[in-house]
Design a protein around this motif. Structure first.
Motif, PDB file in Angstrom:
ATOM      1  N   GLU A 176       0.853  -1.197   0.000  1.00  0.00           N
ATOM      2  CA  GLU A 176       0.000   0.000   0.000  1.00  0.00           C
ATOM      3  C   GLU A 176       0.886   1.242   0.000  1.00  0.00           C
ATOM      4  O   GLU A 176       1.546   1.544   0.999  1.00  0.00           O
ATOM      5  N   ALA A 177       0.896   1.937  -1.119  1.00  0.00           N
ATOM      6  CA  ALA A 177       1.751   3.130  -1.263  1.00  0.00           C
ATOM      7  C   ALA A 177       1.308   4.219  -0.288  1.00  0.00           C
ATOM      8  O   ALA A 177       0.119   4.355  -0.010  1.00  0.00           O
ATOM      9  N   PRO A 178       2.276   4.986   0.253  1.00  0.00           N
ATOM     10  CA  PRO A 178       1.908   6.071   1.173  1.00  0.00           C
ATOM     11  C   PRO A 178       1.065   7.144   0.480  1.00  0.00           C
ATOM     12  O   PRO A 178       1.215   7.375  -0.720  1.00  0.00           O
ATOM     13  N   SER A 179       0.204   7.762   1.255  1.00  0.00           N
ATOM     14  CA  SER A 179      -0.594   8.866   0.703  1.00  0.00           C
ATOM     15  C   SER A 179      -0.160  10.192   1.325  1.00  0.00           C
ATOM     16  O   SER A 179      -0.610  11.242   0.911  1.00  0.00           O
ATOM     17  N   ASN A 180       0.717  10.122   2.324  1.00  0.00           N
ATOM     18  CA  ASN A 180       1.084  11.365   3.027  1.00  0.00           C
ATOM     19  C   ASN A 180       2.583  11.401   3.358  1.00  0.00           C
ATOM     20  O   ASN A 180       2.969  11.840   4.439  1.00  0.00           O
ATOM     21  N   CYS A 181       3.416  10.874   2.434  1.00  0.00           N
ATOM     22  CA  CYS A 181       4.841  10.801   2.776  1.00  0.00           C
ATOM     23  C   CYS A 181       5.514  12.171   2.621  1.00  0.00           C
ATOM     24  O   CYS A 181       5.043  13.026   1.870  1.00  0.00           O
ATOM     25  N   GLU A 182       6.599  12.345   3.343  1.00  0.00           N
ATOM     26  CA  GLU A 182       7.342  13.606   3.291  1.00  0.00           C
ATOM     27  C   GLU A 182       8.246  13.656   2.061  1.00  0.00           C
ATOM     28  O   GLU A 182       8.448  14.718   1.474  1.00  0.00           O
ATOM     29  N   ILE A 183       8.811  12.505   1.679  1.00  0.00           N
ATOM     30  CA  ILE A 183       9.736  12.479   0.534  1.00  0.00           C
ATOM     31  C   ILE A 183       9.375  11.281  -0.363  1.00  0.00           C
ATOM     32  O   ILE A 183       9.217  10.159   0.128  1.00  0.00           O
ATOM     33  N   GLU A 184       9.260  11.557  -1.655  1.00  0.00           N
ATOM     34  CA  GLU A 184       9.008  10.457  -2.607  1.00  0.00           C
ATOM     35  C   GLU A 184      10.185  10.407  -3.570  1.00  0.00           C
ATOM     36  O   GLU A 184      10.540  11.424  -4.180  1.00  0.00           O
ATOM     37  N   LEU A 185      10.781   9.237  -3.698  1.00  0.00           N
ATOM     38  CA  LEU A 185      11.914   9.083  -4.610  1.00  0.00           C
ATOM     39  C   LEU A 185      11.478   8.179  -5.749  1.00  0.00           C
ATOM     40  O   LEU A 185      10.916   7.109  -5.524  1.00  0.00           O
ATOM     41  N   ARG A 186      11.697   8.635  -6.976  1.00  0.00           N
ATOM     42  CA  ARG A 186      11.260   7.856  -8.129  1.00  0.00           C
ATOM     43  C   ARG A 186      12.256   7.995  -9.271  1.00  0.00           C
ATOM     44  O   ARG A 186      13.192   8.794  -9.198  1.00  0.00           O
ATOM     45  N   GLN A 187      12.022   7.221 -10.322  1.00  0.00           N
ATOM     46  CA  GLN A 187      12.876   7.309 -11.501  1.00  0.00           C
ATOM     47  C   GLN A 187      12.648   8.641 -12.200  1.00  0.00           C
ATOM     48  O   GLN A 187      11.543   9.185 -12.171  1.00  0.00           O
ATOM     49  N   ILE A 188      13.712   9.134 -12.819  1.00  0.00           N
ATOM     50  CA  ILE A 188      13.570  10.356 -13.623  1.00  0.00           C
ATOM     51  C   ILE A 188      13.902   9.976 -15.064  1.00  0.00           C
ATOM     52  O   ILE A 188      15.004   9.455 -15.328  1.00  0.00           O
ATOM     53  N   ASN A 189      12.923  10.192 -15.952  1.00  0.00           N
ATOM     54  CA  ASN A 189      13.060   9.772 -17.359  1.00  0.00           C
ATOM     55  C   ASN A 189      13.488   8.305 -17.452  1.00  0.00           C
ATOM     56  O   ASN A 189      14.381   7.953 -18.231  1.00  0.00           O
ATOM     57  N   GLY A 190      12.877   7.494 -16.613  1.00  0.00           N
ATOM     58  CA  GLY A 190      13.138   6.055 -16.661  1.00  0.00           C
ATOM     59  C   GLY A 190      14.452   5.630 -16.035  1.00  0.00           C
ATOM     60  O   GLY A 190      14.845   4.459 -16.133  1.00  0.00           O
ATOM     61  N   VAL A 191      15.133   6.570 -15.373  1.00  0.00           N
ATOM     62  CA  VAL A 191      16.432   6.209 -14.736  1.00  0.00           C
ATOM     63  C   VAL A 191      16.337   6.445 -13.231  1.00  0.00           C
ATOM     64  O   VAL A 191      15.870   7.510 -12.784  1.00  0.00           O
ATOM     65  N   CYS A 192      16.814   5.455 -12.481  1.00  0.00           N
ATOM     66  CA  CYS A 192      16.802   5.595 -11.021  1.00  0.00           C
ATOM     67  C   CYS A 192      17.973   6.493 -10.595  1.00  0.00           C
ATOM     68  O   CYS A 192      19.118   6.239 -10.986  1.00  0.00           O
ATOM     69  N   PRO A 193      17.707   7.529  -9.805  1.00  0.00           N
ATOM     70  CA  PRO A 193      18.816   8.379  -9.349  1.00  0.00           C
ATOM     71  C   PRO A 193      19.843   7.566  -8.551  1.00  0.00           C
ATOM     72  O   PRO A 193      19.499   6.537  -7.961  1.00  0.00           O
ATOM     73  N   ALA A 194      21.074   8.047  -8.533  1.00  0.00           N
ATOM     74  CA  ALA A 194      22.133   7.353  -7.779  1.00  0.00           C
ATOM     75  C   ALA A 194      21.806   7.436  -6.284  1.00  0.00           C
ATOM     76  O   ALA A 194      21.175   8.405  -5.835  1.00  0.00           O
ATOM     77  N   PRO A 195      22.240   6.438  -5.502  1.00  0.00           N
ATOM     78  CA  PRO A 195      21.967   6.471  -4.053  1.00  0.00           C
ATOM     79  C   PRO A 195      22.436   7.767  -3.391  1.00  0.00           C
ATOM     80  O   PRO A 195      21.734   8.312  -2.533  1.00  0.00           O
ATOM     81  N   SER A 196      23.597   8.291  -3.821  1.00  0.00           N
ATOM     82  CA  SER A 196      24.119   9.518  -3.189  1.00  0.00           C
ATOM     83  C   SER A 196      23.185  10.714  -3.463  1.00  0.00           C
ATOM     84  O   SER A 196      23.005  11.576  -2.606  1.00  0.00           O
ATOM     85  N   GLU A 197      22.582  10.702  -4.654  1.00  0.00           N
ATOM     86  CA  GLU A 197      21.645  11.785  -4.995  1.00  0.00           C
ATOM     87  C   GLU A 197      20.400  11.711  -4.108  1.00  0.00           C
ATOM     88  O   GLU A 197      19.909  12.723  -3.591  1.00  0.00           O
ATOM     89  N   MET A 198      19.918  10.499  -3.906  1.00  0.00           N
ATOM     90  CA  MET A 198      18.711  10.317  -3.081  1.00  0.00           C
ATOM     91  C   MET A 198      19.017  10.658  -1.624  1.00  0.00           C
ATOM     92  O   MET A 198      18.220  11.312  -0.942  1.00  0.00           O
ATOM     93  N   ALA A 199      20.189  10.224  -1.164  1.00  0.00           N
ATOM     94  CA  ALA A 199      20.580  10.539   0.227  1.00  0.00           C
ATOM     95  C   ALA A 199      20.694  12.055   0.396  1.00  0.00           C
ATOM     96  O   ALA A 199      20.288  12.602   1.433  1.00  0.00           O
ATOM     97  N   GLY A 200      21.210  12.715  -0.638  1.00  0.00           N
ATOM     98  CA  GLY A 200      21.341  14.173  -0.611  1.00  0.00           C
ATOM     99  C   GLY A 200      19.994  14.859  -0.407  1.00  0.00           C
ATOM    100  O   GLY A 200      19.880  15.838   0.330  1.00  0.00           O
ATOM    101  N   LYS A 201      18.962  14.301  -1.058  1.00  0.00           N
ATOM    102  CA  LYS A 201      17.612  14.879  -0.918  1.00  0.00           C
ATOM    103  C   LYS A 201      17.126  14.774   0.531  1.00  0.00           C
ATOM    104  O   LYS A 201      16.518  15.702   1.070  1.00  0.00           O
ATOM    105  N   VAL A 202      17.409  13.633   1.132  1.00  0.00           N
ATOM    106  CA  VAL A 202      16.959  13.428   2.520  1.00  0.00           C
ATOM    107  C   VAL A 202      17.739  14.354   3.462  1.00  0.00           C
ATOM    108  O   VAL A 202      17.162  14.975   4.358  1.00  0.00           O
TER     109      VAL A 202
END
Ligand SMILES: Nc1ncnc2c1ncn2[C@@H]1O[C@H](COP(=O)(O)OS(=O)(=O)O)[C@@H](OP(=O)(O)O)[C@H]1O
Ligand SMILES: Nc1ncnc2c1ncn2[C@@H]1O[C@H](COP(=O)(O)OP(=O)(O)O)[C@@H](O)[C@H]1O
Length: 253
Positions: free
Chosen positions: A215-241
């Motif tokens: 069951e996908a969240p409906s009220n999450c603070e951060i959503e990480l997803r693919q951009i143009n079909g590419v998954c961002p690098a872990p360091s990029e996602m960690a940077g967002k957090v």
């Protein structure tokens, strides 16, 4: 002063016996406030029945969360990473932990797979076991946050109500839900442990995303997803957090 305290010690219980308030009568047997005055200090002991435990007392310690946070120069919180198996939860948790560490912040990772080797080794993957798994980890995460740490929990945590129960344990702003919104096809394509293959072959029953719901969240603070079909690098996602934590003031006392 001593004289006043002595008089109160004698008269306060007598007063309660002679004039019990309706609230006191209602609460007897469930919650008994016992007050006493000793010297200059007045303290209140709460005796309660909670869950399956009776006659239990909350013991307040003199060093509190605020003092620990000051010591660590950060604010305790829970970063709760949820998503399908193979979506990158553990990778993000470890990358984030490393990034925070290199910035001088104390964090701790609670990873679902790892906790099932110890604390939760008596639990399987039936819905009620997953619920108990998440409940326990939610409680542990709350303790870590109270200790002043940035607690990073990475579990599939497939059911919305269980994640919401963990959120409810903390002040709302201190629970940061991070949704690894990766398509099943990507996770299944990665399949680093070969579990999707076994699930498709019917050798694992109740596998999340295959024959058990996510069951996908409906009220999450951060959503990480693919951009143009590419998954961002872990360091990029960690940077967002990290940016989120910094922006909300968690990286300072
Ligand atoms: N039936 C089934 N469904 C999903 N996952 C399964 C199952 N059986 C074993 N595994 C492995 O257990 C890991 C998930 O544990 P969690 O504690 O995070 O699961 S849950 O939150 O209680 O649903 C999960 O790890 P991750 O791949 O890191 O998510 C799997 O490796
Ligand atoms: N951002 C990413 N980009 C590319 N591959 C990734 C990324 N994050 C994780 N992976 C790879 O995907 C697989 C699953 O990652 P993992 O962190 O174990 O997921 P989960 O904990 O959700 O099961 C691993 O092989 C990992 O190296």
């Amino acid at each position: 002063m001593k004289c006043l305290c002595k008089s109160l010690k004698i008269f306060y219980p007598c007063f309660l016996l002679l004039f019990p308030s309706p609230l006191l009568l209602i609460s007897l047997g469930i919650l008994q406030p016992l007050s006493y005055i000793a010297g200059k200090k007045a303290c209140c002991i709460l005796m309660a029945t909670l869950g399956n435990s009776a006659n239990i007392f909350w013991h307040e310690c003199p060093v509190g969360q605020a003092e620990r946070q000051k010591l660590l120069n950060q604010k305790g919180c829970v970063v709760w990473i949820t998503g399908l198996s193979g979506s990158g939860k553990s990778t993000l948790a470890c990358t984030l932990g490393r990034e925070l560490h290199s910035r001088g912040h104390l964090s701790y990772v609670l990873d679902g797979d790892n906790l099932r080797h110890g604390l939760n080794k008596n639990l399987g993957f039936a819905p009620e076991d997953r619920t108990e798994n998440i409940r326990r980890v939610g409680e542990v995460a709350k303790l870590f946050a109270d200790a002043g740490l940035i607690c990073i929990a990475s579990l599939i945590s497939p059911y919305r109500k269980d994640r919401d129960s963990c959120r409810a344990l903390l002040p709302d702003a201190n629970f940061i839900e991070v949704f690894m919104n990766m398509p099943l096809s990507l996770c299944e394509g990665r399949d680093p442990k070969g579990l999707y293959k076994l699930a498709r072959a019917g050798k694992i029953k109740g596998f999340t995303g295959i024959d058990d719901p996510y069951e996908a969240p409906s009220n999450c603070e951060i959503e990480l997803r693919q951009i143009n079909g590419v998954c961002p690098a872990p360091s990029e996602m960690a940077g967002k957090v990290v940016s989120y934590l910094d922006g909300k003031g968690f990286l300072q006392a």
